[in-house]
Design a protein around this motif. Structure first.
Motif, PDB file in Angstrom:
ATOM      1  N   ASN A  27     -36.617  56.659 125.694  1.00  0.00           N
ATOM      2  CA  ASN A  27     -35.258  56.982 126.133  1.00  0.00           C
ATOM      3  C   ASN A  27     -34.959  58.471 126.087  1.00  0.00           C
ATOM      4  OD1 ASN A  27     -34.851  54.292 126.492  1.00  0.00           O
ATOM      5  ND2 ASN A  27     -33.425  54.008 124.797  1.00  0.00           N
ATOM      6  N   ILE A  28     -35.922  59.258 125.611  1.00  0.00           N
ATOM      7  CA  ILE A  28     -35.739  60.705 125.574  1.00  0.00           C
ATOM      8  C   ILE A  28     -36.989  61.366 126.171  1.00  0.00           C
ATOM      9  CG2 ILE A  28     -34.199  60.689 123.574  1.00  0.00           C
ATOM     10  CD1 ILE A  28     -36.562  61.456 121.821  1.00  0.00           C
ATOM     11  N   GLY A  31     -40.600  61.838 124.197  1.00  0.00           N
ATOM     12  CA  GLY A  31     -40.287  61.191 122.923  1.00  0.00           C
ATOM     13  C   GLY A  31     -41.497  60.823 122.101  1.00  0.00           C
ATOM     14  N   PHE A  65     -27.933  60.939 118.856  1.00  0.00           N
ATOM     15  CA  PHE A  65     -28.573  59.985 119.776  1.00  0.00           C
ATOM     16  C   PHE A  65     -27.891  58.622 119.685  1.00  0.00           C
ATOM     17  CE2 PHE A  65     -32.603  57.357 120.631  1.00  0.00           C
ATOM     18  CZ  PHE A  65     -32.455  57.430 122.007  1.00  0.00           C
ATOM     19  N   HIS A  70     -27.997  55.613 122.236  1.00  0.00           N
ATOM     20  CA  HIS A  70     -29.451  55.759 122.395  1.00  0.00           C
ATOM     21  C   HIS A  70     -29.839  56.015 123.855  1.00  0.00           C
ATOM     22  CE1 HIS A  70     -29.084  53.252 118.628  1.00  0.00           C
ATOM     23  NE2 HIS A  70     -29.773  54.307 118.199  1.00  0.00           N
ATOM     24  N   TRP A  72     -30.178  59.253 126.912  1.00  0.00           N
ATOM     25  CA  TRP A  72     -30.269  60.689 127.174  1.00  0.00           C
ATOM     26  C   TRP A  72     -29.162  61.077 128.143  1.00  0.00           C
ATOM     27  CZ3 TRP A  72     -32.285  64.562 124.728  1.00  0.00           C
ATOM     28  CH2 TRP A  72     -32.540  65.781 125.368  1.00  0.00           C
ATOM     29  N   CYS A  77     -28.229  66.300 125.724  1.00  0.00           N
ATOM     30  CA  CYS A  77     -29.195  67.312 126.150  1.00  0.00           C
ATOM     31  C   CYS A  77     -28.712  68.721 125.821  1.00  0.00           C
ATOM     32  CB  CYS A  77     -29.468  67.163 127.640  1.00  0.00           C
ATOM     33  SG  CYS A  77     -30.613  68.379 128.325  1.00  0.00           S
ATOM     34  N   ASN A  88     -31.108  70.514 122.503  1.00  0.00           N
ATOM     35  CA  ASN A  88     -32.029  69.383 122.433  1.00  0.00           C
ATOM     36  C   ASN A  88     -32.910  69.332 123.679  1.00  0.00           C
ATOM     37  OD1 ASN A  88     -30.894  68.612 119.982  1.00  0.00           O
ATOM     38  ND2 ASN A  88     -29.346  67.320 120.984  1.00  0.00           N
ATOM     39  N   CYS A  97     -31.614  69.704 131.809  1.00  0.00           N
ATOM     40  CA  CYS A  97     -30.922  68.420 131.632  1.00  0.00           C
ATOM     41  C   CYS A  97     -30.933  67.585 132.909  1.00  0.00           C
ATOM     42  CB  CYS A  97     -29.491  68.642 131.143  1.00  0.00           C
ATOM     43  SG  CYS A  97     -29.397  69.493 129.525  1.00  0.00           S
ATOM     44  N   LYS A 101     -34.947  58.546 132.602  1.00  0.00           N
ATOM     45  CA  LYS A 101     -35.960  57.679 131.990  1.00  0.00           C
ATOM     46  C   LYS A 101     -36.994  57.250 133.027  1.00  0.00           C
ATOM     47  CE  LYS A 101     -36.473  53.565 129.094  1.00  0.00           C
ATOM     48  NZ  LYS A 101     -35.763  52.493 128.344  1.00  0.00           N
TER      49      LYS A 101
END
Length: 472
Positions: A27-28, A31, A65, A70, A72, A77, A88, A97, A101
């Protein structure tokens, strides 16, 4: 049979990587590529948690988060969760940004941790990082007996070898041990050449010299003639030390050849790393009171369905079998659970008279990226009428097909792995096969063997055909 089972689990020890929080990792951006701020060869699996493997208290990024469900988002961002002056998005490779996903981030290298202020040794970051981050290289190693005049310090190192530019590589090389007399191996200490790639080492004792291992070779398993694990090391450990009353028998009449297996972790895919790490073995000719061995428990007949969040597998070594396996009490000095990619939790329980009297191993965030061994001081007595239950929990949410027991890393395993003494009164394994324990299976094999002695060739062929059908 016990030795074959024992070899199987050892061959695949320390192969799997953590996937406990894989669904959040996706999800990031990047990750699954966030490394430890002080140890580039370690991936920080639980990016949103203070504990590197995930679970427990959240770090500042984890709090933010969770506040974004949870997901992005632009706000997440553009935020600087850890307060180190980088957003981030900048830390995770999405400075504009624009990542969504499933896409490849605009930058996949030089990923830093969005929940840990860096550099960690600056006064500003020491104040902002509210928990202790382990940036040590390990304490100096010392073990009683290593400085004795007659102790042999036997050091072996892999030939200097180029590290492949890939995340995980297993490299093996064979070495001889002194064979002029009997020794007790009582301590091992790592010799680290390249700390940027060295993740762990495991050492296997071999009955004879194994061909093909005179130099470093890539390996996925050790040779079947190498039966016992004689030592190991993992990141953060200074070495292994046995107490003064025990050790592993090596040397003349015992193990005189070993295979050293190194796990290199190169998540940044650096192309010009080399490594010649190894181990120092401390051997004493003054044999100690107890000889050590290993006990294997668990389950070898199971199938994990897909889309399961917590699928539980158990293996039982019951009283009826253990009393046949042990001629007297043995003493457990350490315990460990072995699973592959889908493993999330592991537990080993020790029963006596129908009640749990000890929990030898209980890890709620399992990972072979950081193997965990529970050690006991003093050792725990296991009696012949006791029972051992090994429990493994698996997560298969991302799987589309069944996952079966097997030796490949795409298969799964559920084993308990114990170190004990004295080896003379113990056993190598007490495994379950579905609802049957190992003693029941051995009895069945013995029955078939005895029955086969009186059968004609045609009847034997019919029995073999039926056996193959039932085992499919």
């Amino acid at each position: 049979m016990a030795q074959a089972l024992f070899r199987l689990v050892l061959a695949f020890s320390l192969l799997a990587l953590c996937t406990s929080y894989k669904n959040y990792q996706t999800n990031i951006p990047n990750g699954d590529a966030v490394t430890h701020p002080c140890k580039e060869n370690l991936v920080w699996q639980g990016v949103g948690h203070e504990f590197m493997l995930g679970g427990g208290k959240r770090n500042p990024f984890g709090e933010d988060f969770a506040g974004q469900s949870h997901t992005w988002t632009d706000d997440l961002c553009q935020d600087d969760s850890d307060g180190d002056g980088r957003t981030n998005g900048e830390e995770l490779g999405d400075p504009s940004c624009t990542w969504t996903k499933g896409d490849t981030p605009s930058r996949t290298g030089n990923i830093t941790h969005p929940g840990i202020c860096e550099p960690t040794d600056s006064d500003d970051c020491k104040a902002k990082n509210a928990w202790e981050i382990d940036c040590s290289e390990g304490d100096d190693f010392w073990c009683e007996g290593v400085d004795d005049q007659d102790t042999v310090a036997h050091t072996v190192r892999l030939d200097n070898t180029k590290v492949p530019a890939r995340e995980t590589t297993y490299m093996c090389q064979g070495f001889s041990l002194p064979s002029d007399k009997e020794y007790h191996l009582f301590a091992v200490k790592p010799v680290i050449d390249n700390a940027y790639v060295m993740h762990h080492t495991i050492v296997y004792g071999c009955k004879t010299k194994i061909e093909g291992f005179d130099g470093p070779v890539e390996c996925g398993m050790y040779n079947e003639d190498c039966e016992d694990m004689l030592g190991g090391w993992t990141v953060g450990s200074a070495g292994e030390c046995q107490t003064s009353d025990r050790g592993f028998l090596v040397g003349k009449g015992h193990y005189t050849y070993i295979i050293v297996e190194q796990h290199w972790n190169n998540p940044l895919l650096v192309a010009d790393y080399y490594d010649s790490s190894g181990m120092t073995f401390y051997l004493t000719p003054n044999l100690r009171q107890y000889n050590m061995g290993y006990l294997l428990t668990g389950q070898e007949e199971f199938v994990i369905p897909p889309k399961e969040s917590a699928y539980i597998v158990t293996g039982t070594c019951p009283e009826s079998c253990l009393k046949r396996k042990l001629t007297d009490s043995i003493y457990i000095t350490s315990a460990h659970v072995h699973m592959h990619y889908l493993g999330t939790k592991g537990k080993i329980e020790h029963y006596r008279d129908g009640e749990v009297i000890n929990t030898w191993f209980d890890v709620a965030s399992y990972s072979y990226d950081l193997p965990v061994f529970t050690e006991f001081y003093p050792p725990i007595e296991l009696k012949p009428n006791d029972k051992i239950v090994t429990t493994c929990t698996f997560q298969s949410l991302e799987q589309s097909e069944d996952t079966k027991f097997g030796s490949a890393t795409t298969d799964e395993m559920c084993y308990g792995f114990m170190n004990y003494y004295p080896v003379e009164t113990g056993t190598g394994s007490c495994i379950s096969y579905g609802s049957y324990d190992e003693c029941e299976i051995l009895d069945y094999y013995e029955y078939l063997d005895n029955a086969a002695n009186g059968l004609s060739q045609s009847a034997l062929l019919a029995m073999m055909s039926l056996f193959l059908i039932l085992c499919r």
